[in-house]
Motif scaffolding. Structure first.
Motif, PDB file in Angstrom:
ATOM      1  N   SER A 381       0.838  -1.199   0.000  1.00 41.34           N
ATOM      2  CA  SER A 381       0.000   0.000   0.000  1.00 41.34           C
ATOM      3  C   SER A 381       0.870   1.245   0.000  1.00 41.34           C
ATOM      4  O   SER A 381       2.088   1.185   0.198  1.00 41.34           O
ATOM      5  N   LEU A 382       0.249   2.398  -0.216  1.00 42.83           N
ATOM      6  CA  LEU A 382       0.984   3.661  -0.239  1.00 42.83           C
ATOM      7  C   LEU A 382       0.808   4.434   1.055  1.00 42.83           C
ATOM      8  O   LEU A 382       0.765   5.667   1.071  1.00 42.83           O
ATOM      9  N   VAL A 383       0.706   3.700   2.163  1.00 40.75           N
ATOM     10  CA  VAL A 383       0.679   4.294   3.498  1.00 40.75           C
ATOM     11  C   VAL A 383       1.782   3.636   4.312  1.00 40.75           C
ATOM     12  O   VAL A 383       2.371   2.632   3.902  1.00 40.75           O
ATOM     13  N   ASN A 384       2.068   4.206   5.463  1.00 42.31           N
ATOM     14  CA  ASN A 384       3.110   3.635   6.300  1.00 42.31           C
ATOM     15  C   ASN A 384       2.687   2.278   6.834  1.00 42.31           C
ATOM     16  O   ASN A 384       1.609   2.115   7.390  1.00 42.31           O
ATOM     17  N   SER A 385       3.536   1.284   6.629  1.00 38.68           N
ATOM     18  CA  SER A 385       3.336  -0.037   7.205  1.00 38.68           C
ATOM     19  C   SER A 385       4.459  -0.291   8.200  1.00 38.68           C
ATOM     20  O   SER A 385       5.392   0.510   8.320  1.00 38.68           O
ATOM     21  N   ALA A 386       4.406  -1.405   8.905  1.00 39.85           N
ATOM     22  CA  ALA A 386       5.399  -1.701   9.940  1.00 39.85           C
ATOM     23  C   ALA A 386       6.660  -2.270   9.303  1.00 39.85           C
ATOM     24  O   ALA A 386       6.971  -3.458   9.376  1.00 39.85           O
ATOM     25  N   ILE A 387       7.406  -1.381   8.653  1.00 43.61           N
ATOM     26  CA  ILE A 387       8.652  -1.727   7.987  1.00 43.61           C
ATOM     27  C   ILE A 387       9.747  -0.798   8.487  1.00 43.61           C
ATOM     28  O   ILE A 387       9.542   0.407   8.607  1.00 43.61           O
ATOM     29  N   ILE A 388      10.901  -1.364   8.815  1.00 45.62           N
ATOM     30  CA  ILE A 388      12.075  -0.598   9.236  1.00 45.62           C
ATOM     31  C   ILE A 388      13.266  -1.140   8.458  1.00 45.62           C
ATOM     32  O   ILE A 388      13.590  -2.327   8.565  1.00 45.62           O
ATOM     33  N   ILE A 389      13.921  -0.258   7.670  1.00 45.58           N
ATOM     34  CA  ILE A 389      14.984  -0.713   6.791  1.00 45.58           C
ATOM     35  C   ILE A 389      16.214   0.177   6.900  1.00 45.58           C
ATOM     36  O   ILE A 389      16.146   1.306   7.379  1.00 45.58           O
ATOM     37  N   ARG A 390      17.333  -0.341   6.442  1.00 43.46           N
ATOM     38  CA  ARG A 390      18.572   0.408   6.329  1.00 43.46           C
ATOM     39  C   ARG A 390      19.050   0.331   4.886  1.00 43.46           C
ATOM     40  O   ARG A 390      18.626  -0.536   4.121  1.00 43.46           O
ATOM     41  N   LYS A 391      19.937   1.228   4.496  1.00 43.85           N
ATOM     42  CA  LYS A 391      20.353   1.307   3.108  1.00 43.85           C
ATOM     43  C   LYS A 391      21.274   0.151   2.735  1.00 43.85           C
ATOM     44  O   LYS A 391      22.218  -0.163   3.461  1.00 43.85           O
ATOM     45  N   ALA A 392      20.983  -0.472   1.582  1.00 44.17           N
ATOM     46  CA  ALA A 392      21.911  -1.435   1.000  1.00 44.17           C
ATOM     47  C   ALA A 392      23.021  -0.648   0.314  1.00 44.17           C
ATOM     48  O   ALA A 392      22.750   0.226  -0.505  1.00 44.17           O
ATOM     49  N   LYS A 393      24.288  -0.952   0.639  1.00 48.24           N
ATOM     50  CA  LYS A 393      25.405  -0.120   0.189  1.00 48.24           C
ATOM     51  C   LYS A 393      26.415  -0.843  -0.691  1.00 48.24           C
ATOM     52  O   LYS A 393      27.348  -0.215  -1.195  1.00 48.24           O
ATOM     53  N   HIS A 394      26.251  -2.146  -0.856  1.00 47.86           N
ATOM     54  CA  HIS A 394      27.265  -2.917  -1.559  1.00 47.86           C
ATOM     55  C   HIS A 394      26.620  -3.848  -2.580  1.00 47.86           C
ATOM     56  O   HIS A 394      25.488  -4.300  -2.395  1.00 47.86           O
ATOM     57  N   HIS A 395      27.365  -4.136  -3.642  1.00 45.76           N
ATOM     58  CA  HIS A 395      26.876  -5.088  -4.638  1.00 45.76           C
ATOM     59  C   HIS A 395      26.925  -6.519  -4.113  1.00 45.76           C
ATOM     60  O   HIS A 395      26.238  -7.399  -4.635  1.00 45.76           O
ATOM     61  N   LYS A 396      27.742  -6.712  -3.088  1.00 47.29           N
ATOM     62  CA  LYS A 396      27.805  -8.022  -2.448  1.00 47.29           C
ATOM     63  C   LYS A 396      27.649  -7.819  -0.945  1.00 47.29           C
ATOM     64  O   LYS A 396      28.520  -7.236  -0.299  1.00 47.29           O
ATOM     65  N   PHE A 397      26.551  -8.291  -0.409  1.00 51.88           N
ATOM     66  CA  PHE A 397      26.329  -8.141   1.024  1.00 51.88           C
ATOM     67  C   PHE A 397      25.464  -9.281   1.546  1.00 51.88           C
ATOM     68  O   PHE A 397      24.816 -10.006   0.782  1.00 51.88           O
ATOM     69  N   LYS A 398      25.476  -9.393   2.858  1.00 49.13           N
ATOM     70  CA  LYS A 398      24.631 -10.376   3.534  1.00 49.13           C
ATOM     71  C   LYS A 398      23.906  -9.684   4.676  1.00 49.13           C
ATOM     72  O   LYS A 398      24.515  -8.927   5.442  1.00 49.13           O
ATOM     73  N   ALA A 399      22.608  -9.930   4.777  1.00 50.95           N
ATOM     74  CA  ALA A 399      21.822  -9.411   5.894  1.00 50.95           C
ATOM     75  C   ALA A 399      21.149 -10.588   6.590  1.00 50.95           C
ATOM     76  O   ALA A 399      20.588 -11.473   5.928  1.00 50.95           O
ATOM     77  N   ILE A 400      21.216 -10.596   7.905  1.00 52.29           N
ATOM     78  CA  ILE A 400      20.643 -11.705   8.673  1.00 52.29           C
ATOM     79  C   ILE A 400      20.086 -11.180   9.989  1.00 52.29           C
ATOM     80  O   ILE A 400      20.612 -10.220  10.564  1.00 52.29           O
ATOM     81  N   THR A 401      19.014 -11.783  10.446  1.00 50.62           N
ATOM     82  CA  THR A 401      18.410 -11.396  11.716  1.00 50.62           C
ATOM     83  C   THR A 401      17.897 -12.622  12.446  1.00 50.62           C
ATOM     84  O   THR A 401      17.642 -13.670  11.828  1.00 50.62           O
ATOM     85  N   ARG A 402      17.753 -12.481  13.750  1.00 48.99           N
ATOM     86  CA  ARG A 402      17.157 -13.541  14.566  1.00 48.99           C
ATOM     87  C   ARG A 402      15.799 -13.062  15.042  1.00 48.99           C
ATOM     88  O   ARG A 402      15.688 -12.039  15.717  1.00 48.99           O
ATOM     89  N   LEU A 403      14.768 -13.814  14.687  1.00 54.78           N
ATOM     90  CA  LEU A 403      13.378 -13.434  14.955  1.00 54.78           C
ATOM     91  C   LEU A 403      12.738 -14.397  15.948  1.00 54.78           C
ATOM     92  O   LEU A 403      12.910 -15.615  15.858  1.00 54.78           O
TER      93      LEU A 403
END
Length: 531
Positions: A381-403
């Motif tokens: 949707s075009l309203v605020n949803s519960a999303i929190i992000i950071r900028k991707a800065k590299h062509h090669k990267f890994k992102a991981i989280t524990r939920l």
């Protein structure tokens, strides 16, 4: 005496090693990831830089540096919910092309809120904030405003316009008018200064005026923000013109290098003079991978030398390189964004962003965990949803989280997201049935894979290697399972939906249109460069 001698030797060795760590050359871009339309100013030996933020919030990130190399976010000019309304905005609208200037003890930041109010400026005595409420300039047409103070002490506004009878396709005008800061409005005559450097120049925008050696220099972008993007300059003895196009134009572009060039779309520049008298320019560019740009527009820099009042960008080379000689300024390290966030602070760190302005608080940090409350809104949707992000800065990267999350109803989901726009993203979500990988590309949404999973805790990961993307999940880091096979970063690259903003990676929860009292707990989030 021996102890004193040893201490002195150790000190000298330490100093020598420290000096050896200071590089002779630096890498471009200086601000990797989502950092388009840079503007820069210097106050004494401090440099301040701002970039566009579109619908990301807080908006208008303000960077500080002592050496033009090491940059640190010190605040955001748009950081109060009542400053701007971003509801129902396309991801490519919102805050466009700011200009930062300093005059008589006050910082001015002027920008366009595209489709959300028009042109406005804010002020602050300290660039860290607080910044004033927006001053809206209702009769300021067009986009990309800039400010210039002449020797008479008056402030002048420059911007662009396309609202006139055109002589050729894509023709735009750059205009000037006095801005009365006491009345907080434009006053007096409005005059067009230029339509560009040629009789078929397109999309003249991003203008800045400087006075150098008793001559006025008008610098602007042309050609649009894609392949034909360029920087041109124009000269005048009078602020009001006429402005004569420089014979060297365009002074900066890579369009002559062809579509196979790995760095394209250079433009939207600003100039700054160091305390040593040297000149540099910051500007946007796109790092291409086989014709795609998953990192979108980033901030680059090069040296500028003036020859007969013509700014020569990267003299002797004529193009922007991935490495350049370090500016002759004292090397000053800063606190960079941490790879891993253990959520051990009271508030979110400055590297985290929402998409559009939150209408309610859905996050807290409790006992070293980020707690996200499930919201009915969805990322499509075009309203605020519960999303929190950071900028991707590299062509090669890994992102991981524990939920830590247990869905109580079929509509409840929480997990990880790789996001560009509401029409282009991947989400790896835990729900009542297991783990689901969703892809939305060119507005078409599909479930790529769904795998049963019952444990309450899960590790979620995305690994990007150029244009190749792999997702995985697991109960432990030593036992991760791939899901969805090989995916593509083309999804988050430029297309008809992904135009101006940038790419982020982070966390997302939703109850898909229904109210929920459920929460998702994130123990940590880690982003690492694997190049």
């Amino acid at each position: 005496m021996l102890k004193l001698f040893c201490a002195l030797v150790l000190g000298l060795v330490s100093l020598e090693l420290k000096c050896q760590e200071i590089p002779d050359s630096i890498n471009n871009p200086i601000l990797p990831g989502f950092n388009p339309d840079p503007s820069i100013c210097r106050v004494n030996d401090d440099y301040y830089l701002v970039t566009s933020s579109f619908t990301w919030y807080p908006g208008l990130p303000i960077y500080h540096s002592k050496d033009l190399v090491n940059w640190e976010i010190i605040g955001h000019a748009i950081n109060r919910p009542d400053m701007i309304d971003m509801n129902n905005l396309n991801d490519n609208d919102g805050i466009w092309a700011p200009t930062i200037r300093y005059h008589d003890g006050l910082f001015y930041l002027i920008t366009t809120a595209n489709k959300s109010g028009g042109n406005f400026y804010v002020t602050a005595s300290d660039p860290k904030g607080p910044w004033s409420d927006p001053v809206w300039l209702k009769n300021a047409i067009g986009i990309d405003p800039s400010l210039f103070w002449d020797e008479d002490g008056k402030c002048y506004y420059t911007g662009n316009s396309w609202d006139f009878k055109k002589s050729w396709p894509g023709q735009c005008a750059v205009w000037i008018q006095e801005l009365d800061l006491s009345q907080k409005k434009l006053v007096g005559e409005r005059k067009i200064l230029s339509y560009g450097h040629a009789n078929n120049a397109t999309f003249a925008e991003g203008p800045h005026i400087y006075k150098i050696d008793d001559e006025y220099l008008l610098l602007m972008a042309e050609g649009g923000s894609s392949y034909h993007h360029a920087v041109t300059v124009h000269h005048s003895k009078s602020l009001w013109g006429p402005y004569i196009a420089d014979k060297t134009n365009p002074v900066l572009t890579h369009r002559h290098l062809g579509t196979k060039c790995s760095l394209q779309s250079l433009g939207h520049a600003d100039l700054v003079q160091t305390q040593n008298g040297e000149w540099y320019s910051v500007f946007l560019g796109k790092r291409m991978l086989d014709g795609y740009n998953p990192l979108a527009r980033e901030t680059f820099m090069c040296r500028v030398e003036f020859e007969n009042n013509t700014p020569i960008f990267n003299p002797g080379k004529g193009m922007v390189l991935s490495t350049m000689e370090r500016p002759d300024l004292p090397w000053t390290s800063v606190n960079s964004d941490p790879n891993r966030d253990d959520f051990n602070t009271t508030n979110l760190k400055p590297m985290w962003y929402f998409v559009r302005v939150p209408q309610k608080n859905f996050h807290t940090i409790e006992n070293g965990k980020l707690v996200l409350s499930l919201q009915p809104e969805v990322v499509d949707s075009l309203v605020n949803s519960a999303i929190i992000i950071r900028k991707a800065k590299h062509h090669k990267f890994k992102a991981i989280t524990r939920l830590n999350f247990q869905a109580k109803k079929d509509n409840e989901q929480a997990g990880l997201i790789f996001y560009r726009t509401a029409n282009s993203y991947y989400s790896l979500l835990k729900d009542r049935f297991g783990i689901t990988l969703v892809k939305k590309h060119l507005g078409k949404k599909e479930i790529v894979s769904s795998v049963p999973y019952v444990s309450k805790e899960v590790y979620l990961s995305v690994r990007v290697d150029g244009l190749d993307v792999k997702f995985s999940f697991g109960e432990t880091l030593d036992n991760m399972t791939d899901i969805g096979g090989l995916q593509s970063a083309k999804v988050v690259s430029d297309n008809k939906f992904n135009k101006f903003n940038g790419t982020g990676v982070g966390m997302y929860v939703t109850s898909n249109g229904q109210r929920s009292k459920n929460n998702a707990l994130y123990d940590w989030f880690e982003y690492s460069n694997i190049e």
